[in-house]
Design a protein around this motif. Sequence first.
Motif, PDB file in Angstrom:
ATOM      1  N   HIS A  72       0.921  -1.329  -0.045  1.00  0.00           N
ATOM      2  CA  HIS A  72       0.102   0.146  -0.017  1.00  0.00           C
ATOM      3  C   HIS A  72       0.799   1.117   0.335  1.00  0.00           C
ATOM      4  O   HIS A  72       0.344   2.180   0.600  1.00  0.00           O
ATOM      5  N   SER A 111      -5.396   3.177  -1.465  1.00  0.00           N
ATOM      6  CA  SER A 111      -3.982   2.903  -2.023  1.00  0.00           C
ATOM      7  C   SER A 111      -4.248   1.640  -3.050  1.00  0.00           C
ATOM      8  O   SER A 111      -5.154   0.804  -2.939  1.00  0.00           O
ATOM      9  N   SER A 112      -3.049   1.608  -3.348  1.00  0.00           N
ATOM     10  CA  SER A 112      -2.769   0.270  -4.347  1.00  0.00           C
ATOM     11  C   SER A 112      -1.950  -0.827  -3.293  1.00  0.00           C
ATOM     12  O   SER A 112      -1.464  -0.356  -2.403  1.00  0.00           O
ATOM     13  N   ASP A 121      -1.333   4.677 -10.600  1.00  0.00           N
ATOM     14  CA  ASP A 121      -2.565   4.248 -10.060  1.00  0.00           C
ATOM     15  C   ASP A 121      -3.248   3.354 -10.567  1.00  0.00           C
ATOM     16  O   ASP A 121      -4.156   2.621  -9.850  1.00  0.00           O
ATOM     17  N   ASP A 125      -5.020  -4.440  -9.568  1.00  0.00           N
ATOM     18  CA  ASP A 125      -4.655  -4.538  -8.286  1.00  0.00           C
ATOM     19  C   ASP A 125      -5.657  -4.593  -7.585  1.00  0.00           C
ATOM     20  O   ASP A 125      -7.055  -3.783  -7.816  1.00  0.00           O
ATOM     21  N   ARG A 127      -7.314  -2.475  -4.110  1.00  0.00           N
ATOM     22  CA  ARG A 127      -7.201  -1.447  -3.527  1.00  0.00           C
ATOM     23  C   ARG A 127      -7.535  -1.158  -2.110  1.00  0.00           C
ATOM     24  O   ARG A 127      -8.263  -2.047  -1.699  1.00  0.00           O
TER      25      ARG A 127
END
Length: 500
Positions: A72, A111-112, A121, A125, A127
């Motif tokens: 993250h 966040s990733s 971004d 993925d 999140r």
Amino acid sequence: MCMKNIDPVADQIVLVKERYAGPIGIMTTSTGAPISYTDATNSLNTVLMNTRNLLETLSHLNRERIPERVVHAKGVGAFGYFEVTHDIRYICKAEMFSRIGKKTPVAVRFSSVIADKGGTDVERDVRGFAVKFYSQAGNFDIVGINLPMFILKDPVKFPNFIHAIKRNPATNIRDFKTFWDFFSLTPESFSQLLLQFSDLGIPASYINTAGFSVHTYQVENEHGKPYYVRFHFTPDAGIKTLTTEQAKIIAGEDPDYYNRILYRAIANGKFPSWTVGIQVLTLDDVKKSNFDVFDVSKSLPLDKYPLKKVGKLILDRNPKNFFADVEQMAFSPGNLIPGILGDPSKLFEARRFAYMDAQFHRLGANFNKISVNCPYRTKTLTYNRDGTPPVKDNEEDIPNYYPNSFNGPVPYMDTHKSQLIEIVENPEPDNFDQATEFYNNVLNSDARSRLIINIVSTLKLSTPMTQKKVVAIFEIIHPDLSRRVAQGLNATQTSEECVI
């Protein structure tokens, strides 16, 4: 400047200038001494050791960075409030739910999981969706994600999961051979994995992203009666996604795409909001369930445990300084308040340690005294002293040990000590029933086709041995999924052979 043409992101620094008629003051050193024009603009032909400004700025530059989050790392944050719209006091006595209309300040970080701080971004993925409620009874954190289940349930697997999806230790390059190898050996991961490779894997923006607590929290009302809830945050702007092709174009043009959209929306007064709901189970529901309701690798069926509305989450303020307000945000599932006891699973227990340990490493022993983490709506009285700044008042002159005879803070007298229930977790549950349901009944024909393409695009980069194992697992989930992935891999291999 014409106000119609102002972009609050691109023109942020211009807007700062327009707030002031001239310079806001005289430059100083960190000790407050004014810095002369000569010292600020020239260090040639001077004794450098006598130039405080130069020495201070160089030494500070060497120390500007703190350890990056291992996971993250790339994210964005904002502030706002949670407002109660429905009474759930009969379920949970937590102060933040005390009355309809009650507003509690919040900090939120999106966040990733995989991307480094400098990544894009919009890669495919999971999140992060983390919410800090600054309640008058202390801070309560929900450290959730944008999907209704997690990738695994056993905490001993987590460090290996992160190593497998991050950079190869030899090449320092992301390696889909290790990525798919780990998942092929971790069947419980496939329910979330299918969602990640579906359209949900690339949100259109954080404003269009849902949030889920994933954990089933044990809560209690004022009479001590327990209930079990999962929190949902449903975006009022709707869940929207990007295609892989759209994301590729955006990644090349604007790697901070989500950050830009969120900041711009809030700055323009278009405040993002989410409807907050809970799925509610009684103790009897928990005992009678045909699966472990605390298993984070599974979602709770909405038809069986429908959502009950609780309130609204609204973000109406951008950070004034990213490092101070967002990079230093520290969340932990262990940040609980009276009325919310946590989750009895081993994953939750491990996360309580891991997150707190991460904050000690990144931010130092006094990370909860950093403004963005401080439980500022309640008075904190601890016997902890000293350590890495900030120490604030360092508890001033009161005793630094307990028990003591000198009127230091004392614990409250609890007449009833609530405990989490004890559970026995099955290490080998049915790992595929929800994945089958998702593929068979949730996805339409076009969405299935996109899922296949997304899976094949990275699975083709793994080893033949791993591909065979993954296709076999897909066969258990649904024969059509297995067949189409296998066909996609064969077509890719044939095409590559022709090129060679």
